[in-house]
Design an enzyme around this catalytic site. Sequence first.
Site, PDB file in Angstrom:
ATOM      1  N   ASP A 185      -0.345   2.530  18.960  1.00 48.19           N
ATOM      2  CA  ASP A 185      -1.000   2.588  17.651  1.00 48.19           C
ATOM      3  C   ASP A 185      -1.924   1.373  17.509  1.00 48.19           C
ATOM      4  O   ASP A 185      -1.667   0.316  18.093  1.00 48.19           O
ATOM      5  CB  ASP A 185       0.081   2.574  16.564  1.00 48.19           C
ATOM      6  N   GLU A 221       0.842  -1.208   0.000  1.00 52.24           N
ATOM      7  CA  GLU A 221       0.000   0.000   0.000  1.00 52.24           C
ATOM      8  C   GLU A 221       0.870   1.248   0.000  1.00 52.24           C
ATOM      9  O   GLU A 221       0.393   2.361  -0.207  1.00 52.24           O
ATOM     10  CB  GLU A 221      -0.959  -0.008   1.197  1.00 52.24           C
ATOM     11  N   TYR A 250      -6.178   8.167  11.291  1.00 51.93           N
ATOM     12  CA  TYR A 250      -6.642   8.506   9.939  1.00 51.93           C
ATOM     13  C   TYR A 250      -8.019   9.156   9.916  1.00 51.93           C
ATOM     14  O   TYR A 250      -8.528   9.467   8.847  1.00 51.93           O
ATOM     15  CB  TYR A 250      -6.569   7.249   9.050  1.00 51.93           C
ATOM     16  N   ASP A 252      -5.105   5.828  15.829  1.00 47.54           N
ATOM     17  CA  ASP A 252      -6.041   5.066  14.984  1.00 47.54           C
ATOM     18  C   ASP A 252      -6.847   4.046  15.791  1.00 47.54           C
ATOM     19  O   ASP A 252      -7.614   3.269  15.223  1.00 47.54           O
ATOM     20  CB  ASP A 252      -5.329   4.404  13.786  1.00 47.54           C
ATOM     21  N   HIS A 295       6.216   0.514  11.586  1.00 46.03           N
ATOM     22  CA  HIS A 295       6.208  -0.716  10.767  1.00 46.03           C
ATOM     23  C   HIS A 295       7.551  -0.973  10.081  1.00 46.03           C
ATOM     24  O   HIS A 295       7.768  -2.062   9.554  1.00 46.03           O
ATOM     25  CB  HIS A 295       5.105  -0.654   9.700  1.00 46.03           C
ATOM     26  N   HIS A 351      -2.170  -0.598  15.111  1.00 47.83           N
ATOM     27  CA  HIS A 351      -1.489  -1.705  14.428  1.00 47.83           C
ATOM     28  C   HIS A 351      -0.245  -2.148  15.205  1.00 47.83           C
ATOM     29  O   HIS A 351       0.410  -1.336  15.851  1.00 47.83           O
ATOM     30  CB  HIS A 351      -1.074  -1.264  13.014  1.00 47.83           C
TER      31      HIS A 351
HETATM   32  C1  SP5 Z   1       1.338   3.680  10.829  1.00 46.97           C
HETATM   33  C2  SP5 Z   1       0.077   2.957  10.487  1.00 46.97           C
HETATM   34  O1  SP5 Z   1      -0.932   3.135  11.160  1.00 46.97           O
HETATM   35  N1  SP5 Z   1       0.095   2.169   9.397  1.00 46.97           N
HETATM   36  C3  SP5 Z   1      -1.057   1.423   9.023  1.00 46.97           C
HETATM   37  C4  SP5 Z   1      -0.944   0.834   7.657  1.00 46.97           C
HETATM   38  C5  SP5 Z   1      -2.168   0.062   7.295  1.00 46.97           C
HETATM   39  N2  SP5 Z   1      -2.228  -0.186   5.901  1.00 46.97           N
HETATM   40  C6  SP5 Z   1      -3.152  -1.169   5.417  1.00 46.97           C
HETATM   41  C7  SP5 Z   1      -4.494  -1.040   6.039  1.00 46.97           C
HETATM   42  C8  SP5 Z   1      -5.467  -2.012   5.516  1.00 46.97           C
HETATM   43  C9  SP5 Z   1      -6.803  -1.745   6.193  1.00 46.97           C
HETATM   44  N3  SP5 Z   1      -7.818  -2.549   5.671  1.00 46.97           N
HETATM   45  C10 SP5 Z   1      -9.062  -2.440   6.427  1.00 46.97           C
HETATM   46  C11 SP5 Z   1     -10.010  -1.521   5.745  1.00 46.97           C
HETATM   47  C12 SP5 Z   1     -11.287  -1.462   6.506  1.00 46.97           C
HETATM   48  N4  SP5 Z   1     -12.203  -0.575   5.859  1.00 46.97           N
HETATM   49 ZN    ZN Z   2      -1.631   2.276  12.824  1.00 40.60          ZN
END
Ligand code: SP5
Ligand code: ZN
Length: 343
Positions: A195, A117, A323, A284, A159, A197
């Site tokens: 975070d 991504e 976000y 987030d 990450h 994630h």
């Molecule tokens: C720093 C940070 O927060 N990085 C996060 C990167 C996430 N990228 C991929 C996210 C995919 C999310 N898919 C779920 C969508 C639900 N609508």
């Molecule tokens: Zn994150």
Amino acid sequence: MRYVRSDAHRLHFPDGELAGGEFVRPFECPERWEYIVAALDEAGMRDAVDPRPPDLRRIAQVHDTSYLEFLATAWQQWTDAGYVHDALPTVFPARDMAQIEPDHIDGKLGYYAFALETAITAGTWEAALGGAALAQTAQKLVTGGEPSAFALCRPPGHHASANLYGGYCFLNNAAIAANGFLGDGAERVAVLDVDFHHGNGTQSIFYDRSDVMFLSLHGDPRHEFPHFLGYADEQGVGDGVGFNHNYPLSPGTPYPVWAEALADACAKIADFGPDALVVSLGVDTFEADPISSFKLTTDDFSRYGQTIGELRLPTVYVMEGGYAVEEIGINTVNVLQGHLDMA
Ligand code: SP5
Ligand code: ZN
């Protein structure tokens, strides 16, 4: 609390992000930074500091030299290959394949990326290096006696491992801050990652070490990005056994459950007795975040800022994700002010 900021972040803004099979406007966008600065200003937190130049020698203690060389030259190699759009990998050294860095940029991108991504653009390296400089400057402020400081990093960093980018991250700003504390005399540093994630990059950088404890509260990797790290049984390796703590939590986790994990993590930090704390601050976890699934409210951010502040440790906050752009500012400021209420 002083905060470190720079306009260099604007140099990184890809045209799109691959999400759900289509290119969408990147969630990780420059307005995030603008909203945070506006909220800091509104809250009277106006003590903005310009960064010192990046210390590349120290950044190279966290990231492999070959990886830094790749990031610094990727865009040039990409355009030399005749491409005009943002740089994205298409092929990866997956299971049973050769883990050898190829010569062609198409191969190099896949070699150094763990997620696609995240595009590389003309200004990505300069922006990432600028973000790392913010983390280094915040660490120097705290080593110099400030009780706490906030590095308003963009792009984020948690990450990114020693030699992998992805998840919007290129240089691991939190790991760079932690390493800076050690370089300036700290014996032990804790990195607390709140975070949404899992901080896979930070975990992997310090996985075999007992001088840096890493703790992460995050969406269960069975359901959430980055999917391939962040399980509870990842406790460290070698000297690092017992110094890595993961709290994978279910999608939909509400604040009381999240706060219980945070209390456990903070007790472990207190037992560890670090000289400094680095917080990977992603907001987030907010209930309205467009790509995440926890249920924290704006007031919950104040509450947990207080919990972290109660540790009364010299603390660097490093900006990671978040976000829901219109609320990213207030949610971030609430954590910092909660911290200041207690510290
Ligand atoms: C720093 C940070 O927060 N990085 C996060 C990167 C996430 N990228 C991929 C996210 C995919 C999310 N898919 C779920 C969508 C639900 N609508
Ligand atoms: Zn994150």
